[in-house]
Enzyme design. Structure first.
Site, PDB file in Angstrom:
ATOM      1  N   PHE A 181       0.802  -1.324   0.008  1.00  0.00           N
ATOM      2  CA  PHE A 181      -0.082  -0.034  -0.096  1.00  0.00           C
ATOM      3  C   PHE A 181       0.610   1.257   0.056  1.00  0.00           C
ATOM      4  O   PHE A 181       1.946   1.381   0.651  1.00  0.00           O
ATOM      5  CB  PHE A 181      -0.963   0.062   1.350  1.00  0.00           C
ATOM      6  CG  PHE A 181      -1.939   1.207   1.411  1.00  0.00           C
ATOM      7  CD1 PHE A 181      -3.035   1.081   0.730  1.00  0.00           C
ATOM      8  CD2 PHE A 181      -1.453   2.444   2.115  1.00  0.00           C
ATOM      9  CE1 PHE A 181      -3.793   2.339   0.914  1.00  0.00           C
ATOM     10  CE2 PHE A 181      -2.141   3.480   2.126  1.00  0.00           C
ATOM     11  CZ  PHE A 181      -3.354   3.502   1.777  1.00  0.00           C
ATOM     12  N   ASP A 187       1.267   8.964   0.865  1.00  0.00           N
ATOM     13  CA  ASP A 187       2.068  10.217   0.441  1.00  0.00           C
ATOM     14  C   ASP A 187       3.526  10.132  -0.008  1.00  0.00           C
ATOM     15  O   ASP A 187       4.118   9.222   0.375  1.00  0.00           O
ATOM     16  CB  ASP A 187       2.218  11.018   1.769  1.00  0.00           C
ATOM     17  CG  ASP A 187       1.165  11.186   2.722  1.00  0.00           C
ATOM     18  OD1 ASP A 187      -0.027  10.839   2.333  1.00  0.00           O
ATOM     19  OD2 ASP A 187       1.421  11.641   3.700  1.00  0.00           O
ATOM     20  N   ARG A 197       3.507  16.479  12.852  1.00  0.00           N
ATOM     21  CA  ARG A 197       4.115  15.563  11.615  1.00  0.00           C
ATOM     22  C   ARG A 197       4.139  16.417  10.460  1.00  0.00           C
ATOM     23  O   ARG A 197       4.105  17.547  10.077  1.00  0.00           O
ATOM     24  CB  ARG A 197       3.090  14.402  11.532  1.00  0.00           C
ATOM     25  CG  ARG A 197       1.853  14.639  10.799  1.00  0.00           C
ATOM     26  CD  ARG A 197       1.131  13.335  10.589  1.00  0.00           C
ATOM     27  NE  ARG A 197      -0.538  13.461  10.402  1.00  0.00           N
ATOM     28  CZ  ARG A 197      -1.459  13.660  11.248  1.00  0.00           C
ATOM     29  NH1 ARG A 197      -1.311  13.594  12.577  1.00  0.00           N
ATOM     30  NH2 ARG A 197      -2.576  13.729  10.732  1.00  0.00           N
ATOM     31  N   SER A 211       5.256  10.572   7.083  1.00  0.00           N
ATOM     32  CA  SER A 211       5.639  11.454   5.867  1.00  0.00           C
ATOM     33  C   SER A 211       6.841  12.570   6.558  1.00  0.00           C
ATOM     34  O   SER A 211       6.929  12.924   7.532  1.00  0.00           O
ATOM     35  CB  SER A 211       4.583  12.312   5.430  1.00  0.00           C
ATOM     36  OG  SER A 211       3.715  11.267   4.654  1.00  0.00           O
TER      37      SER A 211
HETATM   38  C1  FRU Z   1      -1.471  11.967   5.155  1.00  0.00           C
HETATM   39  C2  FRU Z   1      -0.715  11.477   6.111  1.00  0.00           C
HETATM   40  C3  FRU Z   1       0.490  12.183   7.124  1.00  0.00           C
HETATM   41  C4  FRU Z   1       1.168  11.024   7.719  1.00  0.00           C
HETATM   42  C5  FRU Z   1       0.995   9.883   6.768  1.00  0.00           C
HETATM   43  C6  FRU Z   1       0.780   8.447   7.422  1.00  0.00           C
HETATM   44  O1  FRU Z   1      -2.034  11.170   4.186  1.00  0.00           O
HETATM   45  O2  FRU Z   1      -1.994  10.989   7.183  1.00  0.00           O
HETATM   46  O3  FRU Z   1      -0.046  13.110   7.980  1.00  0.00           O
HETATM   47  O4  FRU Z   1       2.450  11.375   8.050  1.00  0.00           O
HETATM   48  O5  FRU Z   1      -0.345  10.047   6.021  1.00  0.00           O
HETATM   49  O6  FRU Z   1       1.034   7.639   6.412  1.00  0.00           O
END
Ligand code: FRU
Length: 486
Positions: free
Chosen positions: A17, A20, A147, A77
């Site tokens: 899967f 981002d 994050r 991310s």
């Molecule tokens: C966005 C998100 C980010 C996070 C990541 C986790 O799609 O929710 O905020 O870092 O995906 O996979």
């Protein structure tokens, strides 16, 4: 070349899967695409940083995992920079021996169930593998919703700037650092635009304005709570003084009028106008769409500019030069005023295509690019010159996936007297990207047919239309489109 749904010119991982894009950076002749990846299942979780490289932003080769899910948490991310002069001190190379002093540093979120902190890791082997900094995290504010750090070099102040979100409280925070290790808070941009539930994946870039100059653009994803449901990307135009971002107006603008464009990030260490890409999905159904065999793909890279439209602004998006993928020309012509089918051609089975149209319409006419198959399925995009029309994408005739939030139609309005339109489309297995009005409107959508689409037609209805250009070509499949079993 994979299953029915395996995209041919859009990057998709071989297994698992993907969400981002992360760590987009140009280094030593290669573009790096890292990405949120679950290598063990085709649903979100167990998040690693997957990795692919490309010489031209189009042909991607998948490489081994770059950052791992560890006992400290998942690798959420983030971004990457080139620390050319080893300002971080993370590199051991000896420049005297002709070795390069620095390399790529990744800045990312380590996410446990209760805490999200910012960490760094360095690669001395051209981005193939990373060594985590021994004293991680480099930034911890005791939050479980902190994050998605995007770091760039701010030349005026000779320091790095980190743009990062306190997601649930709708704050974009700006930190500064000279070594990527110690970070001082400088300012914040809060409670602006569409709040949604979480602010995510911010990016702050300088974008050239058509007719001269540059402006700062803050790009900000929200999820859930996008205006079409789920995930959406908005942007703000303004100034950044190294501490504060000040938006020049209170307008909320969206990067894309479709539903499947999220977490856009720009490439770092890339000269010229910014180029970036987005995850081509939406959290409302990302875990449920048909796997191909992996789930998740990226948009094509797009170059960004800004256009003044009256007192308004538009982010202008263009695909990067697709010439390296040029395939077989199916239609290259013009058409005089007429209605019904203006142009048509058979589609080579399963190949991605590029379409360019320049059209003039009578009031009330609709010009549709229609892909179809003998099973009666369709995928449509076009321009409606009726008073409430505009550019549209219509996936209701594709019957391979149904889910309550996988809605059928998207549109983008123009002034009611708009009678000319240009459209640039890339249509791949299971996704469509439409750029219209010289890139000022972008619409991106997944679609799933039960059978492959077999024919393309350009059709005028409700009035006459004239095509001053109709160009359709196949695009050559990229290496990552060669399917590998899960
Ligand atoms: C966005 C998100 C980010 C996070 C990541 C986790 O799609 O929710 O905020 O870092 O995906 O996979």
């Amino acid at each position: 070349t994979g299953g029915n749904y395996t995209p041919q010119v859009h990057y998709a991982p071989p297994t698992g899967f993907m969400n981002d894009p992360n760590g987009l950076v140009f280094f030593d002749g290669e573009y790096h695409l890292y990405y949120q990846h679950n290598p063990s299942a085709a649903t979100m979780g167990n998040v690693h940083w997957g990795h692919a490289v490309s010489p031209d932003l189009l042909n991607w080769q998948t490489l081994p995992t770059a950052l791992f899910n560890t006992p400290a948490g998942q690798a959420f991310s983030g971004s990457a920079v080139v620390d050319q002069h080893n300002l971080s001190g993370l590199f051991q190379a000896q420049p005297d021996a002709g070795e390069q002093a620095g390399g790529i540093v990744a800045i990312y979120t380590r996410a446990s169930a209760t805490l999200q902190t910012q960490e760094i890791a360095a690669s001395s082997d051209r981005g193939r593998s990373f060594v985590e900094y021994a004293h991680n995290p480099v930034l911890d504010i005791g939050s479980s919703q902190f994050r998605d750090p995007k770091v760039f070099w701010h030349a005026p102040e000779q320091c790095w700037i980190m743009v990062v979100v306190e997601a649930r409280s709708h704050r974009v925070l700006f930190y500064g650092s000279v070594d990527l290790k110690s970070w001082d808070k400088r300012g914040e941009f809060a409670d602006s635009g569409l709040l949604g539930i979480d602010y995510e994946c911010p990016d702050l870039i300088r974008v050239p304005v058509e007719n001269g100059g540059e402006r700062w653009v803050l790009i900000l994803s929200i999820n859930p709570g996008g205006p079409l449901g789920g995930s959406a990307v908005q942007y703000f135009i303004g100034d950044f003084d190294g501490r504060q971002f000040t938006a020049e107006d209170r307008v909320t603008r969206l990067m894309d009028f479709g539903k499947d464009f999220y977490a856009f990030q720009s490439f770092s260490n890339h000269s010229g106008a910014p180029v970036g890409l987005a995850w081509l999905s939406n959290w409302q159904y990302a875990n449920e769409v048909p796997a191909s065999p992996s789930r998740g793909m990226m948009t094509l890279p797009r170059t960004l500019g800004l256009r003044r439209v009256g007192k308004d602004w538009r982010l202008v998006q263009q695909f990067v030069d697709l010439a390296p993928l040029a395939g077989k020309v199916l239609i290259d012509d013009t058409r005089p005023w007429g209605s019904a089918t203006l142009a048509t051609a058979a589609l080579p089975a399963g190949e991605a295509i590029e379409v360019r149209l320049e059209v003039e319409l009578q009031p009330g006419a609709v010009v549709t690019v229609r892909l179809s198959n003998q099973a009666g399925e369709t995928l449509e995009a076009g321009f409606d010159a009726g008073p409430f029309g505009g550019l549209f994408i219509d996936r209701h005739g594709a019957s391979g996936f149904e889910q309550r939030y996988f809605v059928d139609r998207f549109s983008y309005a123009f002034q009611p007297d708009t009678r000319t339109m240009d459209m640039h489309l890339v249509i791949d297995r299971s996704c469509l990207e439409l750029l219209g009005a010289a890139g000022s409107a972008a619409g991106t959508a997944l679609y799933y047919t039960k059978s492959p689409l077999e024919r393309i037609s350009v059709v005028a209805q409700g009035g006459n239309a004239r095509l001053s250009k109709v160009f359709v070509t196949t695009l050559t499949s990229i290496p990552s489109a060669q399917a590998q079993p899960l």
